[in-house]
Design a protein around this motif. Structure first.
Motif, short mmCIF file in Angstrom:
data_model
loop_
_atom_site.label_atom_id
_atom_site.label_comp_id
_atom_site.label_asym_id
_atom_site.label_seq_id
_atom_site.Cartn_x
_atom_site.Cartn_y
_atom_site.Cartn_z
N LEU A 1 10.24 -28.68 -7.78
CA LEU A 1 9.11 -29.85 -8.12
C LEU A 1 8.40 -30.44 -6.98
O LEU A 1 7.34 -30.61 -6.97
CB LEU A 1 10.14 -30.90 -9.00
CG LEU A 1 10.40 -30.67 -10.27
CD1 LEU A 1 11.32 -31.51 -10.77
CD2 LEU A 1 9.10 -30.48 -11.23
N GLU B 1 6.24 -27.44 -5.25
CA GLU B 1 5.18 -26.84 -6.06
C GLU B 1 4.12 -27.79 -6.79
O GLU B 1 3.07 -27.33 -7.13
CB GLU B 1 5.64 -25.76 -7.13
CG GLU B 1 6.46 -24.69 -6.30
CD GLU B 1 7.14 -23.92 -7.47
OE1 GLU B 1 6.80 -24.12 -8.79
OE2 GLU B 1 7.69 -22.74 -7.07
N HIS B 2 4.74 -29.02 -6.96
CA HIS B 2 4.12 -30.19 -7.76
C HIS B 2 4.03 -31.39 -7.12
O HIS B 2 3.39 -32.39 -7.64
CB HIS B 2 4.68 -30.24 -9.31
CG HIS B 2 4.87 -28.79 -9.82
ND1 HIS B 2 3.77 -28.38 -10.40
CD2 HIS B 2 5.91 -27.94 -9.91
CE1 HIS B 2 4.25 -27.42 -11.19
NE2 HIS B 2 5.50 -26.87 -10.64
N ILE C 1 6.34 -33.75 -6.80
CA ILE C 1 7.22 -34.50 -7.53
C ILE C 1 8.43 -34.86 -6.97
O ILE C 1 9.31 -33.90 -6.58
CB ILE C 1 7.25 -34.09 -9.00
CG1 ILE C 1 5.80 -34.01 -9.74
CG2 ILE C 1 8.38 -35.03 -9.90
CD1 ILE C 1 5.99 -33.28 -11.16
N THR D 1 10.45 -27.00 -15.90
CA THR D 1 9.48 -27.32 -17.27
C THR D 1 9.71 -28.45 -17.98
O THR D 1 8.70 -29.22 -18.24
CB THR D 1 9.73 -26.01 -18.22
OG1 THR D 1 9.25 -24.86 -17.19
CG2 THR D 1 8.65 -26.19 -19.33
N LEU E 1 8.33 -31.57 -15.96
CA LEU E 1 6.76 -31.63 -15.84
C LEU E 1 6.50 -32.29 -17.35
O LEU E 1 5.42 -32.90 -17.70
CB LEU E 1 6.22 -30.29 -15.64
CG LEU E 1 6.53 -29.75 -14.40
CD1 LEU E 1 5.69 -28.34 -14.26
CD2 LEU E 1 5.64 -30.55 -13.45
#
Length: 330
Positions: free
Chosen positions: A226, A229-230, A232, A321, A324
């Motif tokens: 997380l 890649e994002h 977060i 998943t 997110l």
């Protein structure tokens, strides 16, 4: 100071140290003596402590647990090993109707300082009857304490605490973790981990990930993904014990991050994640920006085929998943 050892070695150290510390401690179970246990946890204990304190038992789980209950009531501190958690079904009467209830039924006059160790979990192609994750079965029962350590240090510290407890403890060990390495305090430290205190494995600000047993490690890896890649920031919490449950640490994290995903390997209906999701929703509703997410094992008997088994229990991408999804508009 600490050293790096395997999860099974940490458990072995805990048993050895408690056998040396307290002469009322004894071990019972199938193949735990001559064979060193199905997963090698009791290696070398028979040769050091002898058959009086390390007892190989017949293939009769109800008898073994019943003996453990009686021995505990008589003043000993038995540690009973189930070869795998599914065999506890054969001893449910002894666990639920006797070990868990005797202190209450006798008005506090009798205690049952009994530990029942149970390996569990999927991933080893042991088929549907040997791959269960059944924390929820035992969390449901008042009178039992339930531990599910995910690291070698917690495995050792919680097992020592369980053996010293005056209450019956169901001690759940994930089979995948036996070979995992981690830092454990040196042998000259009496390393005991108190029940009812969750561990914050990783601090974060955007979403809380609560991982049960092996899934605490899955949640950690998901937190890495997380962030990488994002962008977060995920906080990872390992309850360590489910009865008693350190709900306050979980709630404090949710009030900070405003989002939560719970990860467990057990089935979704009536599971630990379902129970936790309700408690979080009831007690932290005003802080939630999205419904509490759950990532669980598939609602099917665990497949034997490796390819099917792998998709029947959670992996880090499943947790990513779900995390997110908590950021989408409701």
């Amino acid at each position: 100071m600490s050293r790096t050892i395997r999860y099974r070695e940490a458990l072995n150290e805990a048993l050895r140290e408690e056998l040396r510390r307290d002469e009322t401690v004894l071990l019972m179970g199938q193949d735990i003596g001559l064979f060193d246990g199905a997963f090698g946890v009791t290696e070398g204990l028979l040769s050091e402590f002898g058959e009086r304190r390390v007892r190989d038992t017949p293939i009769s789980e109800n008898t073994t647990v019943g003996m453990g209950v009686g021995a505990a009531m008589a003043g000993l501190r038995p540690v009973v090993e189930m070869m795998t958690i599914n065999f506890s079904l054969l001893a449910m009467d002894q666990i639920v109707n006797h070990a868990a209830q005797i202190h209450y039924m006798f008005g506090g006059q009798a205690r049952v300082p009994l530990v029942i160790r149970m390996p569990q979990g999927a991933g080893h192609q042991l088929g549907p009857t040997h791959s269960h994750s059944w924390e929820a079965f035992f969390v449901h029962v008042p009178g039992l304490l339930v531990a599910a350590p995910s690291t070698p240090a917690d495995a050792k510290g919680l097992l020592k605490a369980a053996i010293r407890s005056d209450d019956p403890v169901v001690f759940i060990e994930h089979e995948h973790l036996y070979g995992q390495r981690g830092e454990v305090p040196d042998l000259d430290v009496d390393h005991v981990v108190a029940f009812g205190r969750a561990a914050i494995r990783r601090e974060g600000t955007d979403v809380t990930l609560v991982g049960i047993s092996r899934q605490a490690m899955t949640a950690w890896r998901a937190a890495d993904l997380l962030h990488a890649e994002h962008g977060i920031s995920a906080e990872v919490i390992d309850p360590r014990t489910l009865r008693p449950l350190d709900l306050e640490t979980i709630l404090a994290s949710v009030r900070k991050t405003n989002r939560c995903v719970i990860v467990e390997e057990g089935w979704p209906r009536g599971g630990v994640a379902a129970d936790l999701a309700v408690q979080i929703t009831e007690q932290a509703f005003d802080w939630l920006d999205a419904p509490v997410g759950r990532v669980t094992g598939a609602d099917v008997p665990t497949p034997y085929a490796k390819s099917l088994e792998q998709v029947a229990f959670p992996h880090e991408h499943d947790v990513v998943t779900a995390a997110l999804a908590t950021f989408r508009d409701i």
